[in-house]
Design an enzyme around this catalytic site. Structure first.
Site, short mmCIF file in Angstrom:
data_model
loop_
_atom_site.label_atom_id
_atom_site.label_comp_id
_atom_site.label_asym_id
_atom_site.label_seq_id
_atom_site.Cartn_x
_atom_site.Cartn_y
_atom_site.Cartn_z
N HIS A 1 0.79 -1.23 0.00
CA HIS A 1 0.00 0.00 0.00
C HIS A 1 0.82 1.29 0.00
O HIS A 1 0.28 2.36 -0.23
CB HIS A 1 -0.92 0.02 1.23
CG HIS A 1 -0.19 0.33 2.51
ND1 HIS A 1 0.52 -0.61 3.20
CD2 HIS A 1 -0.06 1.49 3.20
CE1 HIS A 1 1.06 -0.05 4.27
NE2 HIS A 1 0.72 1.22 4.30
N ARG A 2 2.12 1.21 0.25
CA ARG A 2 2.90 2.45 0.39
C ARG A 2 3.08 3.16 -0.95
O ARG A 2 3.22 2.54 -1.99
CB ARG A 2 4.26 2.17 1.03
CG ARG A 2 4.13 1.78 2.48
CD ARG A 2 5.48 1.76 3.20
NE ARG A 2 5.29 1.36 4.58
CZ ARG A 2 5.03 2.19 5.57
NH1 ARG A 2 4.94 3.50 5.33
NH2 ARG A 2 4.87 1.75 6.80
#
Length: 367
Positions: free
Chosen positions: A213-214
């Site tokens: 998700h980063r």
């Protein structure tokens, strides 16, 4: 000198999955003191049901008294709007302390609002450093630590970091990691109540479990391509719990997910523990999931260049691979992981220690 018996008001700020998990450990302990009265405020940073509501329901976290509904914007937009809204909340609630967890935009917004209003700030999971200022989380955690009045660290290295930065030792208490408390509390429940492994026909399978998700990974087409290339070359079956924003970016880039990757929607905490337990290893760019894997004796392949959980790398149970396909392939092929994982984040009683120490500090400050 006798300590007073007044009730102290704690306003706890949450907004994202890791904070919900930590609140599941600490909120009951605060309540058990009989003297700490907690009000939970949800900023709305994570607003999707699979990323928010399900955690409150299945982990029996007290419902937030206030939900600010702030999410979906940029870091600056969200933080600014949260500061403004939280100032109004703090004026109305008049807390004895504002309690924040970790390193999200919600954490920083509450830290700024509380410190500027002269309200005592308590930071749980203080002192962590990745030493990469390009990470928004690193900025959040550093700034929050330096305006906090009470800092609860999960490990010895976090204390060392704070002392090196000139933070007074009297403000610091090494309580251990509240996430270990939560894993121990829900691990047995996951074994008896979760059906997700059976429903996905994974009972006899060897698979890696992945989240991603980063920004540095999902906002870059090249990074996603490299990660997918390493996984595809490995041939290791991978279950990918895909974040809503990650789905959006993959679709916008027109990328094809490798054939050995099975995509499923995000799950609640209990199902997540069951999936970790059933997996052979975890692959993630999440700080929290690195520890959950460790607590459940699963090796972790971290899709980042650095981590705040340096003890796990030093113990050789966590390998940093970034988005390098060769390193990903090598890590997924690795067979010589340590058999025994040594305890470095406490004994699973961190929340109890925090509640006791916080009450004592608040009592002392009013005498």
């Amino acid at each position: 000198m006798a300590l007073n018996s007044k009730t102290f008001k704690v306003v706890t700020i949450v907004g994202a999955r890791p904070q919900f998990v930590k609140a599941a450990a600490l909120s009951p302990r605060l309540q058990e003191t009989g003297t700490l009265s907690e009000t939970i405020v949800h900023t709305g940073q994570h607003f999707d049901r699979t990323m928010s509501d399900i955690f409150f329901e299945e982990m029996k976290i007290p419902d937030p008294k206030i939900n600010l509904g702030i999410g979906g914007g940029s870091h600056g937009q969200n933080t600014g709007r949260m500061i403004e809204a939280l100032e109004r909340v703090f004026i109305e609630e008049c807390p004895d302390t504002v309690l924040v967890y970790g390193d999200t935009d919600s954490t920083l917004a509450a830290a700024i609002a509380a410190s500027k209003m002269g309200i005592k700030l308590t930071h749980v999971e203080a002192g962590l450093r990745s030493y990469r200022r390009a990470m928004p989380e690193e900025i959040n955690r550093v700034l929050t630590d330096h305006v906090s009045d009470i800092l609860y660290t999960p490990c010895q290295s976090a204390i060392s970091n704070l002392l090196k930065e000139g933070i007074a030792e009297s403000k610091i208490h090494n309580a251990g990691d509240v996430m270990l408390d939560v894993v121990r509390r829900f691990q047995g429940i996951a074994k008896t109540q979760s059906n997700i492994v059976r429903e996905l026909n994974l009972s006899q399978a060897r698979f890696s479990l992945m989240t991603l998700h980063r920004k540095e990974n999902v906002d870059s087409k090249a990074s996603l391509e490299r990660i997918f290339s390493g996984i595809a070359q490995s041939g290791v079956d991978t279950v990918f719990l895909i974040h809503p924003r990650t789905t959006k970016m993959i679709e916008s880039f027109g990328l094809k997910i490798p054939a050995n990757v099975r995509v499923i929607a995000p799950v609640g905490y209990i199902d997540m523990l069951a999936l970790i337990e059933a997996s052979s290893l975890v692959m993630t760019d999440s700080g929290g999931l690195q520890k959950e894997a460790y607590f459940l004796n699963k090796p972790c392949v971290t899709l980042r260049e650095e981590t705040e959980w340096i003890e796990l790398v030093e113990a050789k149970v966590n390998v940093l691979v970034g988005s390098n396909p060769e390193l990903i392939l090598s890590a997924l092929s690795k067979t010589d992981w340590p058999v025994q994982f040594n305890a470095v984040y406490g004994d699973g009683r961190a929340a109890e220690r925090i509640a006791e120490d916080l009450l004592h500090r608040l009592q002392i400050s009013t005498n």
